[in-house]
Design a protein around this motif. Structure first.
Motif, PDB file in Angstrom:
ATOM      1  N   MET A   1      12.272 -47.081  14.536  1.00 24.43           N
ATOM      2  CA  MET A   1      13.736 -46.793  15.136  1.00 24.43           C
ATOM      3  C   MET A   1      14.651 -47.943  13.798  1.00 24.43           C
ATOM      4  SD  MET A   1      13.337 -48.683  18.908  1.00 24.43           S
ATOM      5  CE  MET A   1      15.131 -47.939  19.169  1.00 24.43           C
ATOM      6  N   SER A   2      15.698 -47.415  14.006  1.00 24.09           N
ATOM      7  CA  SER A   2      16.402 -47.158  13.135  1.00 24.09           C
ATOM      8  C   SER A   2      17.159 -48.224  12.972  1.00 24.09           C
ATOM      9  CB  SER A   2      17.306 -46.173  12.733  1.00 24.09           C
ATOM     10  OG  SER A   2      18.250 -45.535  13.853  1.00 24.09           O
ATOM     11  N   ASP A   3      18.305 -49.502  12.872  1.00 25.67           N
ATOM     12  CA  ASP A   3      19.101 -49.924  13.475  1.00 25.67           C
ATOM     13  C   ASP A   3      20.931 -49.545  13.086  1.00 25.67           C
ATOM     14  OD1 ASP A   3      16.882 -52.300  12.822  1.00 25.67           O
ATOM     15  OD2 ASP A   3      17.777 -52.823  10.649  1.00 25.67           O
ATOM     16  N   GLU A   4      20.923 -48.690  13.154  1.00 26.36           N
ATOM     17  CA  GLU A   4      21.957 -48.206  13.819  1.00 26.36           C
ATOM     18  C   GLU A   4      22.416 -48.263  15.524  1.00 26.36           C
ATOM     19  OE1 GLU A   4      22.764 -44.125  12.788  1.00 26.36           O
ATOM     20  OE2 GLU A   4      22.652 -44.455  10.433  1.00 26.36           O
ATOM     21  N   ARG A   5      23.534 -48.126  15.521  1.00 28.76           N
ATOM     22  CA  ARG A   5      23.438 -48.558  17.133  1.00 28.76           C
ATOM     23  C   ARG A   5      24.097 -47.539  17.579  1.00 28.76           C
ATOM     24  NH1 ARG A   5      29.892 -51.885  19.554  1.00 28.76           N
ATOM     25  NH2 ARG A   5      28.674 -51.537  21.766  1.00 28.76           N
ATOM     26  N   ARG A   6      22.558 -47.503  19.257  1.00 28.13           N
ATOM     27  CA  ARG A   6      23.411 -45.944  19.716  1.00 28.13           C
ATOM     28  C   ARG A   6      24.758 -45.998  21.287  1.00 28.13           C
ATOM     29  NH1 ARG A   6      16.549 -44.606  20.168  1.00 28.13           N
ATOM     30  NH2 ARG A   6      16.203 -44.360  18.170  1.00 28.13           N
ATOM     31  N   VAL A   7      25.094 -45.238  20.837  1.00 26.57           N
ATOM     32  CA  VAL A   7      25.567 -44.823  22.146  1.00 26.57           C
ATOM     33  C   VAL A   7      25.102 -44.971  23.394  1.00 26.57           C
ATOM     34  CG1 VAL A   7      28.041 -43.962  22.472  1.00 26.57           C
ATOM     35  CG2 VAL A   7      27.468 -44.175  20.118  1.00 26.57           C
ATOM     36  N   LYS A   8      24.716 -45.094  24.755  1.00 27.33           N
ATOM     37  CA  LYS A   8      24.700 -44.437  25.779  1.00 27.33           C
ATOM     38  C   LYS A   8      25.379 -43.426  26.393  1.00 27.33           C
ATOM     39  CE  LYS A   8      23.136 -46.852  30.393  1.00 27.33           C
ATOM     40  NZ  LYS A   8      23.033 -47.553  30.648  1.00 27.33           N
ATOM     41  N   ARG A   9      24.613 -42.366  26.846  1.00 27.80           N
ATOM     42  CA  ARG A   9      25.777 -41.668  27.475  1.00 27.80           C
ATOM     43  C   ARG A   9      25.231 -41.890  28.403  1.00 27.80           C
ATOM     44  NH1 ARG A   9      23.264 -36.015  24.602  1.00 27.80           N
ATOM     45  NH2 ARG A   9      25.631 -35.752  26.344  1.00 27.80           N
ATOM     46  N   LEU A  10      26.072 -40.792  28.568  1.00 28.71           N
ATOM     47  CA  LEU A  10      26.997 -41.491  30.522  1.00 28.71           C
ATOM     48  C   LEU A  10      26.185 -39.929  31.137  1.00 28.71           C
ATOM     49  CD1 LEU A  10      27.372 -44.037  32.965  1.00 28.71           C
ATOM     50  CD2 LEU A  10      29.865 -43.447  32.211  1.00 28.71           C
ATOM     51  N   ASN A  11      25.161 -40.752  32.423  1.00 27.50           N
ATOM     52  CA  ASN A  11      24.806 -39.225  33.443  1.00 27.50           C
ATOM     53  C   ASN A  11      26.701 -38.169  34.128  1.00 27.50           C
ATOM     54  OD1 ASN A  11      24.203 -37.552  34.944  1.00 27.50           O
ATOM     55  ND2 ASN A  11      23.310 -38.325  36.999  1.00 27.50           N
ATOM     56  N   THR A  12      26.791 -36.562  34.112  1.00 32.28           N
ATOM     57  CA  THR A  12      27.807 -36.272  33.955  1.00 32.28           C
ATOM     58  C   THR A  12      28.330 -36.510  35.808  1.00 32.28           C
ATOM     59  OG1 THR A  12      26.883 -34.160  32.276  1.00 32.28           O
ATOM     60  CG2 THR A  12      29.144 -33.630  34.488  1.00 32.28           C
ATOM     61  N   LYS A  13      26.879 -36.689  36.643  1.00 33.08           N
ATOM     62  CA  LYS A  13      27.483 -37.120  37.749  1.00 33.08           C
ATOM     63  C   LYS A  13      28.380 -38.597  37.594  1.00 33.08           C
ATOM     64  CE  LYS A  13      24.891 -35.428  41.102  1.00 33.08           C
ATOM     65  NZ  LYS A  13      24.159 -35.758  42.089  1.00 33.08           N
ATOM     66  N   LYS A  14      27.600 -39.073  37.523  1.00 37.59           N
ATOM     67  CA  LYS A  14      28.152 -41.007  36.937  1.00 37.59           C
ATOM     68  C   LYS A  14      30.117 -40.624  35.547  1.00 37.59           C
ATOM     69  CE  LYS A  14      23.313 -42.992  37.506  1.00 37.59           C
ATOM     70  NZ  LYS A  14      22.470 -43.870  37.309  1.00 37.59           N
ATOM     71  N   LYS A  15      29.822 -39.792  35.158  1.00 38.85           N
ATOM     72  CA  LYS A  15      31.260 -40.291  34.981  1.00 38.85           C
ATOM     73  C   LYS A  15      31.997 -40.026  35.539  1.00 38.85           C
ATOM     74  CE  LYS A  15      33.199 -38.305  30.412  1.00 38.85           C
ATOM     75  NZ  LYS A  15      34.263 -37.659  30.805  1.00 38.85           N
ATOM     76  N   PHE A  16      32.180 -38.577  36.636  1.00 36.09           N
ATOM     77  CA  PHE A  16      33.129 -37.729  37.639  1.00 36.09           C
ATOM     78  C   PHE A  16      33.334 -39.521  38.288  1.00 36.09           C
ATOM     79  CE2 PHE A  16      32.758 -33.668  35.209  1.00 36.09           C
ATOM     80  CZ  PHE A  16      33.735 -33.573  35.409  1.00 36.09           C
ATOM     81  N   VAL A  17      32.204 -39.823  38.867  1.00 35.71           N
ATOM     82  CA  VAL A  17      32.443 -40.955  39.595  1.00 35.71           C
ATOM     83  C   VAL A  17      33.601 -41.847  38.658  1.00 35.71           C
ATOM     84  CG1 VAL A  17      31.212 -42.521  41.032  1.00 35.71           C
ATOM     85  CG2 VAL A  17      30.886 -40.524  40.959  1.00 35.71           C
ATOM     86  N   ALA A  18      32.679 -42.399  37.967  1.00 32.31           N
ATOM     87  CA  ALA A  18      33.023 -43.658  37.101  1.00 32.31           C
ATOM     88  C   ALA A  18      34.790 -43.520  36.669  1.00 32.31           C
ATOM     89  CB  ALA A  18      32.698 -44.125  36.161  1.00 32.31           C
ATOM     90  N   ASP A  19      35.264 -41.966  36.103  1.00 28.26           N
ATOM     91  CA  ASP A  19      36.484 -41.775  36.127  1.00 28.26           C
ATOM     92  C   ASP A  19      38.120 -41.726  37.412  1.00 28.26           C
ATOM     93  OD1 ASP A  19      35.742 -41.870  33.443  1.00 28.26           O
ATOM     94  OD2 ASP A  19      35.626 -38.449  33.300  1.00 28.26           O
ATOM     95  N   GLY A  20      36.627 -41.157  38.265  1.00 26.80           N
ATOM     96  CA  GLY A  20      37.753 -41.530  39.660  1.00 26.80           C
ATOM     97  C   GLY A  20      38.021 -42.794  40.381  1.00 26.80           C
ATOM     98  N   VAL A  21      37.346 -43.597  39.982  1.00 29.73           N
ATOM     99  CA  VAL A  21      36.995 -45.373  40.498  1.00 29.73           C
ATOM    100  C   VAL A  21      38.151 -45.115  39.337  1.00 29.73           C
ATOM    101  CG1 VAL A  21      36.416 -47.417  40.637  1.00 29.73           C
ATOM    102  CG2 VAL A  21      34.689 -45.135  41.925  1.00 29.73           C
ATOM    103  N   PHE A  22      38.105 -45.233  37.880  1.00 26.19           N
ATOM    104  CA  PHE A  22      39.503 -45.486  36.713  1.00 26.19           C
ATOM    105  C   PHE A  22      40.621 -45.235  37.141  1.00 26.19           C
ATOM    106  CE2 PHE A  22      41.647 -44.784  33.124  1.00 26.19           C
ATOM    107  CZ  PHE A  22      41.690 -46.586  32.706  1.00 26.19           C
TER     108      PHE A  22
END
Length: 240
Positions: A1-22
């Motif tokens: 595994m590379s030491d690069e920092r991996r970006v955690k991808r958010l589920n599409t449904k959870k992203k819409f919910v998170a944007d709505g809560v924000f």
């Protein structure tokens, strides 16, 4: 595994919910913090580097001139609450005027009605003052609903209407501006809803939206009474 920092991808449904809560949390916070300035909504524009939050306020000039410190405090609170920083996740807070006239903004008028009721003004008098000020600005229609324990222990809803106001279809979302507030009175909570239909034509960007049933009757053109008939032209046409 590379030491690069991996970006955690958010589920599409959870992203819409998170944007709505924000958006819901931010809207609730700003509606309390900027109530006296006539808070009228937010617009969030996010990219990979920064997040821009546009706050629409009726009294934008007063807030920028006298309340610059309050804007910085609000920006600091939002930054701490949601984990923004100045390196890879910046936040930009901009104060903008409402997209329509201040006198025709439902958020500004419902705040005026709220403070009138808190100061002890009778409900009917306060509603008539707000509605008359809106209609004097040549608005098409205005509706104000006051629900709760307005007088006595029996809760009821009072509806005041002036002018012409649509209530269904897509034009309702395009032409009717609605704002809702809650007033904590001594006898209980009052609900206020102000709906204003400012005009039959609205400019959005480069295009103009017109009400589907709006008909414009133009003035008739003036007839040219100085026309002199020419016989030679008429004879030439008949010979052809």
């Amino acid at each position: 595994m590379s030491d690069e920092r991996r970006v955690k991808r958010l589920n599409t449904k959870k992203k819409f919910v998170a944007d709505g809560v924000f958006n819901a949390e931010l809207n609730a916070f700003l509606s309390r913090a900027l109530a006296q300035e006539g808070y009228a909504g937010i617009e969030v524009r996010a990219n990979s580097v920064s997040t821009e939050i546009r706050i629409y306020v009726a009294n934008d000039k007063d807030l920028l001139d006298k309340g610059a410190r309050r804007v910085r405090e609000i920006q600091s609170l939002i930054k701490k609450r949601y984990g923004f920083n100045d390196e890879d996740n910046k936040i930009e807070l901009t104060i903008r005027p409402t997209q329509m006239d201040r006198e025709l903004c439902s958020a500004a008028n419902v705040e005026i009605l709220k403070f009138k009721l808190l100061n002890g003004t009778p409900a009917r008098q306060a509603v008539n003052n707000v509605m008359n000020s809106v209609m004097r600005r040549n608005a098409i229609g205005c509706t104000i609903i006051v629900s709760g324990k307005v007088r006595g222990q029996r809760a009821k809803a009072q509806k005041y209407t002036a002018g012409y106001l649509i209530s269904t279809g897509q034009p309702k979302h395009e032409f009717v501006d609605t704002a809702v507030r809650h007033v904590l009175m001594r006898q209980g909570v009052l609900g206020l809803r102000v709906s204003i239909m400012a005009s039959l034509e609205r400019k959005v960007g480069m295009r103009t939206i017109v009400m589907p049933d709006h008909v414009v009757i133009h003035d008739p053109k003036d007839d040219n009474v100085n026309i002199v008939p020419r016989v030679d032209v008429a004879q030439a046409r008949t010979q052809q």
